[in-house]
Design a protein around this motif. Sequence first.
Motif, PDB file in Angstrom:
ATOM      1  N   UNK A 217       0.834  -1.171   0.000  1.00 24.56           N
ATOM      2  CA  UNK A 217       0.000   0.000   0.000  1.00 24.56           C
ATOM      3  C   UNK A 217       0.883   1.241   0.000  1.00 24.56           C
ATOM      4  N   UNK A 218       0.620   2.135  -0.885  1.00 20.18           N
ATOM      5  CA  UNK A 218       1.386   3.379  -0.976  1.00 20.18           C
ATOM      6  C   UNK A 218       1.073   4.259   0.226  1.00 20.18           C
ATOM      7  N   UNK A 219       2.114   4.812   0.811  1.00 28.83           N
ATOM      8  CA  UNK A 219       1.991   5.698   1.970  1.00 28.83           C
ATOM      9  C   UNK A 219       2.331   7.127   1.568  1.00 28.83           C
ATOM     10  N   UNK A 220       1.865   8.058   2.379  1.00 32.67           N
ATOM     11  CA  UNK A 220       2.211   9.455   2.194  1.00 32.67           C
ATOM     12  C   UNK A 220       2.289  10.121   3.565  1.00 32.67           C
ATOM     13  N   UNK A 221       3.088  11.167   3.637  1.00 27.16           N
ATOM     14  CA  UNK A 221       3.160  11.980   4.847  1.00 27.16           C
ATOM     15  C   UNK A 221       2.177  13.116   4.690  1.00 27.16           C
ATOM     16  N   UNK A 222       1.367  13.351   5.731  1.00 27.04           N
ATOM     17  CA  UNK A 222       0.440  14.469   5.750  1.00 27.04           C
ATOM     18  C   UNK A 222       0.872  15.389   6.894  1.00 27.04           C
ATOM     19  N   UNK A 223       1.207  16.622   6.523  1.00 21.68           N
ATOM     20  CA  UNK A 223       1.695  17.585   7.505  1.00 21.68           C
ATOM     21  C   UNK A 223       0.642  18.674   7.691  1.00 21.68           C
ATOM     22  N   UNK A 224       0.357  19.001   8.950  1.00 14.64           N
ATOM     23  CA  UNK A 224      -0.672  19.978   9.291  1.00 14.64           C
ATOM     24  C   UNK A 224      -0.063  21.084  10.143  1.00 14.64           C
ATOM     25  N   UNK A 225      -0.605  22.323   9.983  1.00  9.53           N
ATOM     26  CA  UNK A 225      -0.155  23.484  10.743  1.00  9.53           C
ATOM     27  C   UNK A 225      -1.373  24.208  11.306  1.00  9.53           C
ATOM     28  N   UNK A 226      -1.257  24.677  12.560  1.00  5.60           N
ATOM     29  CA  UNK A 226      -2.323  25.474  13.168  1.00  5.60           C
ATOM     30  C   UNK A 226      -1.889  26.940  13.231  1.00  5.60           C
ATOM     31  N   UNK A 227      -2.829  27.828  13.554  1.00  4.53           N
ATOM     32  CA  UNK A 227      -2.509  29.252  13.719  1.00  4.53           C
ATOM     33  C   UNK A 227      -1.538  29.477  14.866  1.00  4.53           C
ATOM     34  N   UNK A 228      -1.541  28.583  15.839  1.00  7.34           N
ATOM     35  CA  UNK A 228      -0.680  28.711  17.016  1.00  7.34           C
ATOM     36  C   UNK A 228       0.748  28.233  16.763  1.00  7.34           C
ATOM     37  N   UNK A 229       1.039  27.822  15.547  1.00  5.84           N
ATOM     38  CA  UNK A 229       2.381  27.355  15.223  1.00  5.84           C
ATOM     39  C   UNK A 229       2.603  25.880  15.477  1.00  5.84           C
ATOM     40  N   UNK A 230       1.552  25.166  15.831  1.00  2.28           N
ATOM     41  CA  UNK A 230       1.694  23.723  16.045  1.00  2.28           C
ATOM     42  C   UNK A 230       1.820  23.022  14.690  1.00  2.28           C
ATOM     43  N   UNK A 231       2.642  21.992  14.666  1.00  3.68           N
ATOM     44  CA  UNK A 231       2.836  21.188  13.457  1.00  3.68           C
ATOM     45  C   UNK A 231       2.707  19.724  13.859  1.00  3.68           C
ATOM     46  N   UNK A 232       1.948  18.965  13.084  1.00  9.42           N
ATOM     47  CA  UNK A 232       1.856  17.527  13.331  1.00  9.42           C
ATOM     48  C   UNK A 232       1.824  16.797  11.997  1.00  9.42           C
ATOM     49  N   UNK A 233       2.284  15.556  12.035  1.00 17.04           N
ATOM     50  CA  UNK A 233       2.359  14.727  10.831  1.00 17.04           C
ATOM     51  C   UNK A 233       1.598  13.426  11.046  1.00 17.04           C
ATOM     52  N   UNK A 234       1.093  12.909   9.944  1.00 15.96           N
ATOM     53  CA  UNK A 234       0.432  11.612   9.950  1.00 15.96           C
ATOM     54  C   UNK A 234       0.977  10.825   8.771  1.00 15.96           C
ATOM     55  N   UNK A 235       1.374   9.583   9.012  1.00 16.63           N
ATOM     56  CA  UNK A 235       1.756   8.673   7.944  1.00 16.63           C
ATOM     57  C   UNK A 235       0.508   7.868   7.602  1.00 16.63           C
ATOM     58  N   UNK A 236      -0.007   8.046   6.390  1.00 18.35           N
ATOM     59  CA  UNK A 236      -1.295   7.449   6.023  1.00 18.35           C
ATOM     60  C   UNK A 236      -1.196   6.725   4.690  1.00 18.35           C
ATOM     61  N   UNK A 237      -2.114   5.778   4.477  1.00 24.88           N
ATOM     62  CA  UNK A 237      -2.268   5.184   3.153  1.00 24.88           C
ATOM     63  C   UNK A 237      -2.842   6.251   2.228  1.00 24.88           C
TER      64      UNK A 237
END
Length: 134
Positions: free
Chosen positions: A1-21
């Motif tokens: 299954x092909x994976x991808x990194x999903x990177x998210x940013x909030x107004x408060x400067x928070x950054x989080x990533x998810x490794x998803x199909x």
Amino acid sequence: MRKEWREYHSENGEIWEILADTNDNEKKEDLISRSGSNAIMRKYMKTLDYIQVTIIPCARIIDDIKKREGKEKYFRLKISLLNGEDWFGISNSFFDKEEIEKLANMFIGLTKRQAERIWIAKKLGNFNTNRLDL
């Protein structure tokens, strides 16, 4: 299954990533940081052909009646890719904990081509098969 990194940013400067199909739909909870802030920006990034290293326990029940276990101290190495390419290798031989750790470390940070050369040189087995001829 092909994976991808999903990177998210909030107004408060928070950054989080998810490794998803890549086929998985984004979930509502993916868009919210641990502190409860909403994502205002996201970026999807493809994976490269770097090796994913997996250590597989060889432990098994060898006698159902007596519940005897076997090979609980041994492991096999599996290498594969996150980019969706149907390519992998599982070692024909099994190794103890110290040996498998050393072997696994040899593949960390390698591309597919680099890993293939080492795998073949170490005579660890064939590619793309679950059949392990001892």
